[in-house]
Structures are given as C-alpha cells and as structure tokens.
Design a protein around this motif. Structure first.
Motif, PDB file in Angstrom:
ATOM      1  N   THR A  62      26.948 106.623  69.899  1.00 21.66           N
ATOM      2  CA  THR A  62      25.681 107.332  70.330  1.00 21.66           C
ATOM      3  C   THR A  62      25.945 108.778  70.401  1.00 21.66           C
ATOM      4  O   THR A  62      26.330 109.072  71.585  1.00 21.66           O
ATOM      5  N   GLN A  63      25.426 109.711  69.532  1.00 23.42           N
ATOM      6  CA  GLN A  63      25.252 111.235  69.805  1.00 23.42           C
ATOM      7  C   GLN A  63      24.048 111.514  70.212  1.00 23.42           C
ATOM      8  O   GLN A  63      23.071 111.259  69.551  1.00 23.42           O
ATOM      9  N   ARG A  64      23.759 112.180  71.556  1.00 22.61           N
ATOM     10  CA  ARG A  64      22.524 112.753  71.909  1.00 22.61           C
ATOM     11  C   ARG A  64      22.726 114.235  72.355  1.00 22.61           C
ATOM     12  O   ARG A  64      23.754 114.740  72.427  1.00 22.61           O
ATOM     13  N   TRP A  65      21.617 114.648  72.276  1.00 24.97           N
ATOM     14  CA  TRP A  65      21.471 116.046  72.464  1.00 24.97           C
ATOM     15  C   TRP A  65      21.883 116.447  74.296  1.00 24.97           C
ATOM     16  O   TRP A  65      21.558 115.609  74.773  1.00 24.97           O
ATOM     17  N   ALA A  66      22.480 117.234  74.436  1.00 26.39           N
ATOM     18  CA  ALA A  66      22.820 117.723  75.577  1.00 26.39           C
ATOM     19  C   ALA A  66      21.481 118.106  76.758  1.00 26.39           C
ATOM     20  O   ALA A  66      20.443 118.522  75.713  1.00 26.39           O
ATOM     21  N   LYS A  98      16.321 111.512  83.535  1.00 22.94           N
ATOM     22  CA  LYS A  98      15.956 110.094  84.122  1.00 22.94           C
ATOM     23  C   LYS A  98      15.492 109.095  82.850  1.00 22.94           C
ATOM     24  O   LYS A  98      15.130 108.048  83.064  1.00 22.94           O
ATOM     25  N   LEU A  99      15.004 109.917  81.683  1.00 22.02           N
ATOM     26  CA  LEU A  99      14.374 109.142  80.763  1.00 22.02           C
ATOM     27  C   LEU A  99      15.600 108.106  79.987  1.00 22.02           C
ATOM     28  O   LEU A  99      16.793 108.281  80.295  1.00 22.02           O
ATOM     29  N   PRO A 100      14.865 106.882  79.465  1.00 19.69           N
ATOM     30  CA  PRO A 100      16.110 106.051  78.851  1.00 19.69           C
ATOM     31  C   PRO A 100      16.828 106.507  77.849  1.00 19.69           C
ATOM     32  O   PRO A 100      18.082 106.023  77.761  1.00 19.69           O
ATOM     33  N   TYR A 101      16.514 107.340  76.941  1.00 17.78           N
ATOM     34  CA  TYR A 101      17.112 108.139  76.268  1.00 17.78           C
ATOM     35  C   TYR A 101      18.562 108.693  76.491  1.00 17.78           C
ATOM     36  O   TYR A 101      19.853 108.768  75.939  1.00 17.78           O
ATOM     37  N   ASN A 102      18.425 109.215  77.842  1.00 14.97           N
ATOM     38  CA  ASN A 102      19.543 110.001  78.467  1.00 14.97           C
ATOM     39  C   ASN A 102      20.209 109.120  79.240  1.00 14.97           C
ATOM     40  O   ASN A 102      21.514 109.623  80.048  1.00 14.97           O
TER      41      ASN A 102
END
Length: 191
Positions: free
Chosen positions: A112-116, A170-174
């Motif tokens: 999974t690729q997430r934004w910094a 702290k969001l689940p996405y991160n």
C-alpha cells in the motif's frame, strides 16, 4: 522540544554507519508511512509512541542509532527525547526519507502506498484555508479559521512540532499494520 546534540549525517554517511554491526536504523514515522517505504532493516517506533519506552530503548540500544523520519523534524524530536534519557550515540539522517530516496538509496516498499504525513498536512491546511477564504464572502468571520490555521503552521515551524500532523497520524489510514513495539525493542537489544 528537548535540545539534542545529535548530528545530522548524509545518506552516504548513514549507509557507512549501517554497515557497522552495532548500528540500527530507528524510523520514527507513522506505521503507514513506514509500510509505504522504509530502509531495509529499520525498526519502526513512531515518535508519538516513544515516551513510554524511552528508558527501555536507552538501556537496550547499546550501539548507535540512525534516526529517520520523512524530512527530519520528527527524528529531531525523537533525538531530543532519547538524549534527555541519556542516549547520546544518535545521529539524524539529514533530509530523512526524502533525501534517502532522492539519493537513489534502496528502500523496501509495502503493498500500500500512502502520502507522507507532511504532504497530508499541506493538503488539509490548504483546504481549510481555501474554504475559509471562500466562505468569508458570505460569512466574514470564517476568515479567522484560515488565520488560525496559518498561526498553527507558524507555531509548527517555530516549535518543530505539528499538532495537525499528530492528529492525522492517528487516523486509521496512517496506521497500516500495527507497529509491534515489543518486536522493535527486542531488535534493539539483540544487536
């Protein structure tokens, strides 16, 4: 933020240190950022989860630590925390993962690729400011929301900390896969 004597090191200096058996890379970014891309062999303990484990880290981490975050701010915070508990053999990867990747140094990528986190802060802050300015045409007082965000960004720059980044982290996405603090502490003491 606690002052630190940790010195910044370049990507090539960090790579040379990592060849030594008593050096470990401690990545203090969010688990989601770590999963997206990290230095092979790095241990992930997010900076906001360091406090309860500082004594154990200082006691168990006998060698050098190379602290890494996305651009350097969170690594500086971590260095200050570790320094205040007596860990002095710490260096900071100058420019963080941004510099590491720009230098073409190897990274391990997750599925999974997430934004910094810093990019997410820019998006959220910019959106809030833009919306408050647009809304001020109908509701003049909404301009103060934008002013509050601007003040928060100034404070974040001056203090080298970011409340919005902490909340977004702290969001689940991160979160990604849960950071296993016990495993990280074990890896710190095994070297």
């Amino acid at each position: 933020m606690t002052p630190t004597s940790a010195r910044p090191v370049s990507v090539s200096e960090a790579q040379a240190l990592m060849l030594e058996s008593n050096t470990l890379v401690l990545d203090v970014r969010s688990p989601g950022e770590f999963e997206t891309a990290h230095i092979d062999g790095a241990v992930n303990i997010p900076v906001d989860r360091l406090d309860p484990h500082l004594r154990e880290i200082v006691h168990n981490a006998g060698g050098s630590l190379v602290l890494v975050c996305q651009s350097g701010g969170r690594a500086e915070q971590a260095a200050g925390k570790l320094s205040s508990h007596g860990k002095e053999d710490v260096v900071l990867l100058d420019g963080g993962m941004n510099a590491w990747q720009q230098a073409g140094a190897p990274v391990r990528r997750g599925d999974t690729q997430r934004w910094a986190l810093e990019r997410q802060v820019r998006l959220v802050a910019g959106t809030i400011v833009l919306a408050s300015v647009a809304m001020s045409a109908w509701f003049p007082r909404t301009k103060w929301i934008g002013a509050g965000v601007g003040g928060g960004l100034v404070f974040a720059a001056a203090s080298n900390s970011c409340v919005m980044g902490t909340v977004l982290g702290k969001l689940p996405y991160n979160q990604g896969p849960a950071c296993d603090i016990d495993e990280a502490l074990t890896r710190l003491s095994v070297r």
